[in-house]
Design an enzyme around this catalytic site. Structure first.
Site, short mmCIF file in Angstrom:
data_model
loop_
_atom_site.label_atom_id
_atom_site.label_comp_id
_atom_site.label_asym_id
_atom_site.label_seq_id
_atom_site.Cartn_x
_atom_site.Cartn_y
_atom_site.Cartn_z
N SER A 124 3.79 -7.12 2.32
CA SER A 124 4.33 -5.85 2.81
C SER A 124 5.63 -6.08 3.56
CB SER A 124 3.29 -5.24 3.75
OG SER A 124 3.84 -4.18 4.46
N TYR A 149 -2.64 -5.70 11.37
CA TYR A 149 -2.51 -5.62 9.92
C TYR A 149 -1.31 -6.44 9.44
CZ TYR A 149 -0.91 -3.91 5.42
OH TYR A 149 -0.44 -3.85 4.13
N LYS A 153 -0.99 -10.00 6.91
CA LYS A 153 -0.14 -10.25 5.73
C LYS A 153 0.72 -11.48 5.97
CE LYS A 153 -1.60 -7.00 3.14
NZ LYS A 153 -2.36 -7.31 1.94
P1 NAD Z 1 -6.24 0.65 -1.15
O1 NAD Z 1 -7.03 0.67 0.10
O2 NAD Z 1 -6.12 1.91 -1.93
O3 NAD Z 1 -6.77 -0.50 -2.11
C1 NAD Z 1 -7.35 -1.68 -1.63
C2 NAD Z 1 -8.68 -1.87 -2.34
O4 NAD Z 1 -9.28 -3.08 -1.89
C3 NAD Z 1 -9.67 -0.74 -2.06
O5 NAD Z 1 -10.19 -0.28 -3.28
C4 NAD Z 1 -10.78 -1.41 -1.22
O6 NAD Z 1 -12.04 -0.84 -1.46
C5 NAD Z 1 -10.67 -2.85 -1.69
N1 NAD Z 1 -11.12 -3.86 -0.72
C6 NAD Z 1 -10.76 -4.02 0.56
N2 NAD Z 1 -11.37 -5.09 1.08
C7 NAD Z 1 -12.15 -5.63 0.10
C8 NAD Z 1 -13.02 -6.74 0.02
N3 NAD Z 1 -13.24 -7.54 1.06
N4 NAD Z 1 -13.66 -6.99 -1.15
C9 NAD Z 1 -13.46 -6.18 -2.23
N5 NAD Z 1 -12.64 -5.13 -2.21
C10 NAD Z 1 -11.99 -4.86 -1.05
O7 NAD Z 1 -4.79 0.11 -0.76
P2 NAD Z 1 -3.46 0.07 -1.63
O8 NAD Z 1 -2.51 1.03 -1.04
O9 NAD Z 1 -3.78 0.13 -3.06
O10 NAD Z 1 -2.94 -1.37 -1.26
C11 NAD Z 1 -3.23 -2.52 -2.04
C12 NAD Z 1 -2.69 -3.74 -1.34
O11 NAD Z 1 -1.28 -3.57 -1.12
C13 NAD Z 1 -3.28 -3.99 0.05
O12 NAD Z 1 -3.44 -5.37 0.22
C14 NAD Z 1 -2.24 -3.45 0.98
O13 NAD Z 1 -2.27 -4.09 2.24
C15 NAD Z 1 -0.96 -3.77 0.24
N6 NAD Z 1 0.17 -2.90 0.60
C16 NAD Z 1 0.02 -1.55 0.52
C17 NAD Z 1 1.08 -0.73 0.89
C18 NAD Z 1 0.95 0.77 0.87
O14 NAD Z 1 1.74 1.45 1.53
N7 NAD Z 1 0.00 1.34 0.14
C19 NAD Z 1 2.29 -1.29 1.30
C20 NAD Z 1 2.40 -2.67 1.36
C21 NAD Z 1 1.33 -3.48 1.00
C1 WQD Z 2 7.11 6.58 7.00
C2 WQD Z 2 8.03 7.42 7.89
C3 WQD Z 2 7.21 7.64 10.13
C4 WQD Z 2 3.65 9.95 9.03
C5 WQD Z 2 3.53 1.82 6.86
C6 WQD Z 2 2.98 0.48 7.28
C7 WQD Z 2 3.51 -0.59 6.40
C8 WQD Z 2 3.30 -0.28 4.91
C9 WQD Z 2 3.75 1.09 4.57
C10 WQD Z 2 1.32 -1.36 4.20
C11 WQD Z 2 8.21 6.85 9.29
C12 WQD Z 2 7.23 8.99 9.44
C13 WQD Z 2 4.83 9.22 9.02
C14 WQD Z 2 3.67 11.25 9.58
C15 WQD Z 2 6.01 11.03 10.05
N1 WQD Z 2 1.91 -0.33 4.55
N2 WQD Z 2 5.99 9.75 9.52
N3 WQD Z 2 4.85 11.74 10.06
O1 WQD Z 2 5.60 3.31 8.84
O2 WQD Z 2 7.15 2.75 6.92
O3 WQD Z 2 4.93 1.80 6.95
O4 WQD Z 2 3.19 2.02 5.49
O5 WQD Z 2 1.72 -2.50 4.18
O6 WQD Z 2 2.84 -1.74 6.78
O7 WQD Z 2 3.39 0.25 8.62
O8 WQD Z 2 5.17 4.24 6.49
O9 WQD Z 2 4.34 6.38 5.64
O10 WQD Z 2 3.52 5.58 7.89
O11 WQD Z 2 5.88 6.35 7.66
O12 WQD Z 2 7.05 11.51 10.51
O13 WQD Z 2 2.64 11.94 9.65
O14 WQD Z 2 7.43 8.70 8.09
O15 WQD Z 2 7.59 7.75 11.47
O16 WQD Z 2 9.51 7.12 9.69
P1 WQD Z 2 5.78 3.03 7.40
P2 WQD Z 2 4.61 5.67 6.91
#
Ligand code: NAD
Ligand code: WQD
Length: 338
Positions: A124, A149, A153
């Site tokens: 991330s 979190y 990562k």
């Molecule tokens: P998500 O929660 O929709 O998907 C994650 C999946 O992993 C879920 O289905 C959950 O049930 C499963 N899971 C969690 N722990 C588990 C375990 N111990 N064993 C088996 N299954 C397990 O999340 P997502 O948005 O699809 O994100 C996927 C990956 O990408 C995550 O690692 C997340 O940290 C990373 N990521 C997401 C974002 C984002 O904004 N969505 C941004 C950066 C990184």
């Molecule tokens: C985006 C923008 C908020 C909600 C997070 C995690 C990061 C990654 C992605 C997993 C910001 C604003 C948000 C709301 C708002 N996830 N906001 N009202 O903060 O960039 O990142 O998600 O890895 O680790 O920290 O994403 O969607 O939360 O926010 O005004 O109700 O929207 O302040 O500027 P962010 P976000």
């Protein structure tokens, strides 16, 4: 080639599974459904047009992983499984460290035992120090995370890198995602937060569909174009394609760890995102300016050069398409998969 997809029932995992099948890969999915629904897998199978195996297991369970790796001849693992809610990680740090670190360690151990040598890891943008200059490149400074979190990562990246260095035969591609939004164009799968959404796009969509009264805009006094926070929002289907590119890269560039930022390279403010959503959908999103959210930064977006040059990947879909696809998913599934 067979790809083992952990967390394949989740938001990014489900979209990636479809792209993998479209590109001719066999897929084996494992998920414990801690943050997803079986219905997502059912619909992913329908959209992929293929009935891939699904294992309901905890990825922390190395014994179960070993069993699966005995049944299936896996070539590459994509490790999506993990807990991802920033606020929750502050309240429950041990759950986050336990789940995200133990799953990664168990997976690497089982891969080692079964001679599986390719891993793509979901990292991330949150691993970058908050005080870096924009745009972020893969060489920008990491660490100084503001929540558990983010540290999970950061630590998983280190665990993977150390394991690669020690074995000499493992290939790891670490993908640092920026802000994934959007949904499959069918409107059948999409992001379905189990509680109040932390991320902005599902909050906007749930407000538009009437589940939330208004969107709180977290501060309008940031040093940005209109005072609201700026982020790099990429379509989840583009992100899914990034994983296909990463598999190809891993197989063509064996041994070692490679890191890529996946984003559009464009910063979009909260108000610009809300306007784009309203224009794309014709639905208005009531909003109120509220206080800044603790831990937020003004601006975060990526440089795109490395992914373009080495993965041959860049985003194709527009912000408008991402907004329209989010809405298509939300209006057809106002309460998610339930
Ligand atoms: P998500 O929660 O929709 O998907 C994650 C999946 O992993 C879920 O289905 C959950 O049930 C499963 N899971 C969690 N722990 C588990 C375990 N111990 N064993 C088996 N299954 C397990 O999340 P997502 O948005 O699809 O994100 C996927 C990956 O990408 C995550 O690692 C997340 O940290 C990373 N990521 C997401 C974002 C984002 O904004 N969505 C941004 C950066 C990184
Ligand atoms: C985006 C923008 C908020 C909600 C997070 C995690 C990061 C990654 C992605 C997993 C910001 C604003 C948000 C709301 C708002 N996830 N906001 N009202 O903060 O960039 O990142 O998600 O890895 O680790 O920290 O994403 O969607 O939360 O926010 O005004 O109700 O929207 O302040 O500027 P962010 P976000």
């Amino acid at each position: 080639m067979t790809i083992f997809v952990t967390g394949g029932a989740g938001y990014i995992g489900s979209h990636t599974v479809i792209k993998l099948v479209e590109n001719g890969y066999d897929v084996v999915v494992a998920d414990n459904f801690s943050n997803s629904k079986k219905e997502a897998v059912k619909r992913t199978r329908e959209l992929a047009g293929k009935d891939f195996p699904l294992y309901e297991i905890d990825i922390c369970n190395e014994r179960m992983l070993s069993k699966i790796f005995t049944i299936h001849d896996i070539d590459c693992v994509i490790h999506f499984a993990g807990l991802k809610a920033v606020g929750e990680s502050v309240e429950k740090p041990l759950e986050y460290y336990k789940n995200n670190l133990n799953s990664t360690i168990a997976l690497l151990s089982a891969m080692k035992s079964h001679n599986i040598n390719n891993i793509i890891f979901s990292s991330s943008a949150t691993v970058y120090r908050p005080d870096n200059k924009m745009p972020l490149t893969e060489d920008s400074l990491t660490g100084g995370c503001t929540n558990p979190y983010g540290w999970t990562k950061f630590m998983c990246e280190q665990i993977i890198t150390d394991t690669v260095n020690a074995t000499g035969r493992l290939t790891a591609v670490v993908l640092r995602y920026f802000n994934p939004i959007g949904a499959h164009e069918s409107g059948r799968i999409g992001e379905d937060p189990q509680d109040t959404p932390n991320n902005i796009m599902p909050y906007i969509a749930q407000t538009a569909v009437g589940r939330r009264e208004f969107l709180s805009v977290f501060g309008d006094d940031w040093d940005t174009v209109d005072g609201t926070g700026v982020r790099d929002y990429l379509h989840v289907v583009d992100l899914a394609e990034g994983h296909v590119a990463a598999i190809k890269y891993a197989t063509e560039n064996p041994n070692g760890t490679s890191i890529f930022n996946l984003g559009t390279g464009k910063g979009v403010s909260v108000l610009e995102l809300v306007t784009a959503f309203e224009e794309a959908t014709g639905v208005s999103v009531p909003r109120k300016i509220t206080q800044r959210r603790p831990g937020d930064i003004a601006t975060c977006y990526t440089a795109t050069g490395k992914a373009k040059e080495l993965l041959g990947w860049e985003t194709k879909k527009t912000l408008k398409e991402a907004c329209a696809d989010t809405w298509n998913w939300q209006k057809n599934n106002p309460n998610g998969y339930v």
